[in-house]
Motif scaffolding. Structure first.
Motif, PDB file in Angstrom:
ATOM      1  N   THR A   1      11.800  52.387 102.532  1.00 23.04           N
ATOM      2  CA  THR A   1      11.892  53.103 103.799  1.00 23.04           C
ATOM      3  C   THR A   1      11.968  52.085 104.924  1.00 23.04           C
ATOM      4  OG1 THR A   1      10.647  54.975 102.918  1.00 23.04           O
ATOM      5  CG2 THR A   1      10.750  54.775 105.313  1.00 23.04           C
ATOM      6  N   MET A   2      12.867  52.351 105.864  1.00 23.16           N
ATOM      7  CA  MET A   2      13.023  51.441 107.001  1.00 23.16           C
ATOM      8  C   MET A   2      13.384  52.232 108.248  1.00 23.16           C
ATOM      9  SD  MET A   2      16.646  49.761 105.820  1.00 23.16           S
ATOM     10  CE  MET A   2      16.283  49.881 104.082  1.00 23.16           C
ATOM     11  N   GLU A   3      13.077  51.666 109.383  1.00 15.78           N
ATOM     12  CA  GLU A   3      13.467  52.259 110.662  1.00 15.78           C
ATOM     13  C   GLU A   3      14.624  51.464 111.229  1.00 15.78           C
ATOM     14  OE1 GLU A   3      11.536  53.685 114.923  1.00 15.78           O
ATOM     15  OE2 GLU A   3      10.247  52.881 113.351  1.00 15.78           O
ATOM     16  N   ILE A   4      15.649  52.180 111.667  1.00 15.96           N
ATOM     17  CA  ILE A   4      16.851  51.551 112.197  1.00 15.96           C
ATOM     18  C   ILE A   4      17.122  52.129 113.585  1.00 15.96           C
ATOM     19  CG2 ILE A   4      19.335  51.272 111.899  1.00 15.96           C
ATOM     20  CD1 ILE A   4      18.831  51.648 108.853  1.00 15.96           C
TER      21      ILE A   4
ATOM     22  N   ASP B   1      15.206  39.515  86.884  1.00 11.05           N
ATOM     23  CA  ASP B   1      14.019  39.187  87.678  1.00 11.05           C
ATOM     24  C   ASP B   1      12.916  40.230  87.537  1.00 11.05           C
ATOM     25  OD1 ASP B   1      15.176  36.807  88.858  1.00 11.05           O
ATOM     26  OD2 ASP B   1      16.474  38.179  89.970  1.00 11.05           O
ATOM     27  N   GLY B   2      13.143  41.251  86.700  1.00 12.95           N
ATOM     28  CA  GLY B   2      12.142  42.286  86.497  1.00 12.95           C
ATOM     29  C   GLY B   2      12.138  43.348  87.578  1.00 12.95           C
ATOM     30  N   MET B   3      13.303  43.576  88.206  1.00 12.92           N
ATOM     31  CA  MET B   3      13.411  44.548  89.304  1.00 12.92           C
ATOM     32  C   MET B   3      14.537  45.541  89.035  1.00 12.92           C
ATOM     33  SD  MET B   3      13.491  41.998  92.546  1.00 12.92           S
ATOM     34  CE  MET B   3      12.345  40.679  92.768  1.00 12.92           C
ATOM     35  N   VAL B   4      14.426  46.709  89.672  1.00 16.26           N
ATOM     36  CA  VAL B   4      15.567  47.618  89.737  1.00 16.26           C
ATOM     37  C   VAL B   4      16.602  46.985  90.655  1.00 16.26           C
ATOM     38  CG1 VAL B   4      16.358  49.896  90.508  1.00 16.26           C
ATOM     39  CG2 VAL B   4      14.183  49.685  89.276  1.00 16.26           C
ATOM     40  N   THR B   5      16.189  46.660  91.849  1.00 18.37           N
ATOM     41  CA  THR B   5      16.963  45.891  92.823  1.00 18.37           C
ATOM     42  C   THR B   5      15.960  45.326  93.817  1.00 18.37           C
ATOM     43  OG1 THR B   5      18.957  45.938  94.212  1.00 18.37           O
ATOM     44  CG2 THR B   5      17.475  47.812  94.402  1.00 18.37           C
ATOM     45  N   ASP B   6      16.295  44.266  94.470  1.00 17.91           N
ATOM     46  CA  ASP B   6      15.359  43.588  95.365  1.00 17.91           C
ATOM     47  C   ASP B   6      15.221  44.344  96.686  1.00 17.91           C
ATOM     48  OD1 ASP B   6      14.629  41.623  97.564  1.00 17.91           O
ATOM     49  OD2 ASP B   6      14.342  40.366  95.796  1.00 17.91           O
ATOM     50  N   PHE B   7      13.991  44.663  97.082  1.00 15.97           N
ATOM     51  CA  PHE B   7      13.741  45.371  98.337  1.00 15.97           C
ATOM     52  C   PHE B   7      14.345  44.634  99.534  1.00 15.97           C
ATOM     53  CE2 PHE B   7       9.895  46.894  95.918  1.00 15.97           C
ATOM     54  CZ  PHE B   7      10.243  48.224  95.886  1.00 15.97           C
ATOM     55  N   THR B   8      14.223  43.313  99.528  1.00 17.24           N
ATOM     56  CA  THR B   8      14.739  42.517 100.649  1.00 17.24           C
ATOM     57  C   THR B   8      16.255  42.642 100.749  1.00 17.24           C
ATOM     58  OG1 THR B   8      12.900  40.976 100.445  1.00 17.24           O
ATOM     59  CG2 THR B   8      14.835  40.203 101.660  1.00 17.24           C
ATOM     60  N   GLN B   9      16.935  42.617  99.615  1.00 19.23           N
ATOM     61  CA  GLN B   9      18.391  42.753  99.634  1.00 19.23           C
ATOM     62  C   GLN B   9      18.819  44.125 100.130  1.00 19.23           C
ATOM     63  OE1 GLN B   9      19.632  41.602  95.700  1.00 19.23           O
ATOM     64  NE2 GLN B   9      19.381  39.431  96.144  1.00 19.23           N
ATOM     65  N   VAL B  10      18.070  45.154  99.777  1.00 20.63           N
ATOM     66  CA  VAL B  10      18.366  46.507 100.273  1.00 20.63           C
ATOM     67  C   VAL B  10      18.239  46.522 101.795  1.00 20.63           C
ATOM     68  CG1 VAL B  10      17.607  48.922 100.302  1.00 20.63           C
ATOM     69  CG2 VAL B  10      17.673  47.642  98.137  1.00 20.63           C
ATOM     70  N   LYS B  11      17.152  45.960 102.313  1.00 21.68           N
ATOM     71  CA  LYS B  11      16.947  45.945 103.759  1.00 21.68           C
ATOM     72  C   LYS B  11      18.032  45.132 104.462  1.00 21.68           C
ATOM     73  CE  LYS B  11      13.732  45.009 107.460  1.00 21.68           C
ATOM     74  NZ  LYS B  11      12.417  44.554 107.876  1.00 21.68           N
ATOM     75  N   GLU B  12      18.360  43.975 103.934  1.00 27.32           N
ATOM     76  CA  GLU B  12      19.389  43.143 104.565  1.00 27.32           C
ATOM     77  C   GLU B  12      20.738  43.856 104.605  1.00 27.32           C
ATOM     78  OE1 GLU B  12      19.289  39.538 102.265  1.00 27.32           O
ATOM     79  OE2 GLU B  12      17.503  38.795 103.312  1.00 27.32           O
ATOM     80  N   ARG B  13      21.076  44.531 103.515  1.00 20.30           N
ATOM     81  CA  ARG B  13      22.378  45.177 103.421  1.00 20.30           C
ATOM     82  C   ARG B  13      22.519  46.337 104.401  1.00 20.30           C
ATOM     83  NH1 ARG B  13      25.316  46.118  97.792  1.00 20.30           N
ATOM     84  NH2 ARG B  13      25.115  43.880  97.940  1.00 20.30           N
ATOM     85  N   ILE B  14      21.452  47.110 104.603  1.00 21.03           N
ATOM     86  CA  ILE B  14      21.521  48.305 105.457  1.00 21.03           C
ATOM     87  C   ILE B  14      20.961  48.020 106.849  1.00 21.03           C
ATOM     88  CG2 ILE B  14      20.851  50.719 105.686  1.00 21.03           C
ATOM     89  CD1 ILE B  14      22.883  49.996 103.351  1.00 21.03           C
ATOM     90  N   HIS B  15      19.708  47.652 106.938  1.00 17.09           N
ATOM     91  CA  HIS B  15      19.077  47.380 108.228  1.00 17.09           C
ATOM     92  C   HIS B  15      19.783  46.225 108.927  1.00 17.09           C
ATOM     93  CE1 HIS B  15      15.950  45.914 111.026  1.00 17.09           C
ATOM     94  NE2 HIS B  15      15.548  47.174 111.053  1.00 17.09           N
ATOM     95  N   GLY B  16      20.076  45.182 108.170  1.00 17.81           N
ATOM     96  CA  GLY B  16      20.730  44.018 108.750  1.00 17.81           C
ATOM     97  C   GLY B  16      22.095  44.323 109.343  1.00 17.81           C
TER      98      GLY B  16
ATOM     99  N   GLU C   1      26.289  54.495  98.804  1.00 15.50           N
ATOM    100  CA  GLU C   1      27.410  53.751  98.220  1.00 15.50           C
ATOM    101  C   GLU C   1      27.262  52.234  98.386  1.00 15.50           C
ATOM    102  OE1 GLU C   1      30.648  55.567 100.323  1.00 15.50           O
ATOM    103  OE2 GLU C   1      30.667  57.324  99.012  1.00 15.50           O
ATOM    104  N   GLN C   2      26.432  51.791  99.320  1.00 12.39           N
ATOM    105  CA  GLN C   2      26.277  50.360  99.602  1.00 12.39           C
ATOM    106  C   GLN C   2      25.227  49.677  98.741  1.00 12.39           C
ATOM    107  OE1 GLN C   2      28.628  49.198 101.801  1.00 12.39           O
ATOM    108  NE2 GLN C   2      29.131  51.376 101.689  1.00 12.39           N
ATOM    109  N   VAL C   3      24.302  50.452  98.183  1.00 16.12           N
ATOM    110  CA  VAL C   3      23.128  49.866  97.527  1.00 16.12           C
ATOM    111  C   VAL C   3      23.231  50.046  96.008  1.00 16.12           C
ATOM    112  CG1 VAL C   3      20.611  49.986  97.331  1.00 16.12           C
ATOM    113  CG2 VAL C   3      21.705  50.290  99.564  1.00 16.12           C
TER     114      VAL C   3
END
Length: 110
Positions: A7-10, A46-61, A87-89
């Motif tokens: 979850t993020m605020e944009i 890496d033991g992840m579904v996908t990296d939280f940081t990468q999700v934030k960078e791709r959308i919030h960034g 579609e982006q994540v």
């Protein structure tokens, strides 16, 4: 099955092109609250579904403090934004986009 959500605020502005008169046709802003849901049968190396940081960078960034009419190639309704984010994540299957309290759009892949 593994599940994660981010979850993020944009902060961003948009104006809608509508088939009826509305105040939303004027440029205006929201503090959008976006929740992105992802799932995978297997974890990555890496033991992840996908990296939280990468999700934030791709959308919030990309979207934060932007004019969505300039950043997105469609009428930036909450519904269209939800689909685009999905579609982006990688591994995303559901997105909730709250443009204001009480107004939320959800996109979920079949």
């Amino acid at each position: 099955m593994y599940y994660i959500s981010k979850t993020m605020e944009i902060a961003g502005c948009h104006r809608l092109t509508l088939s009826y008169e509305s105040k939303c046709e004027q440029l205006h802003g929201h503090n959008w609250v976006v929740t992105i849901h992802c799932k995978a049968r297997e974890l990555n190396k890496d033991g992840m579904v996908t990296d939280f940081t990468q999700v934030k960078e791709r959308i919030h960034g990309y979207l934060d403090h932007g004019n969505f009419n300039e950043l997105l190639p469609f009428n930036p309704t909450a519904e269209n934004i939800a689909r685009w984010i999905c579609e982006q994540v990688p591994h995303c299957y559901r997105v909730e986009v709250q443009e204001s309290v009480g107004n939320t759009a959800v996109y979920e892949k079949d």
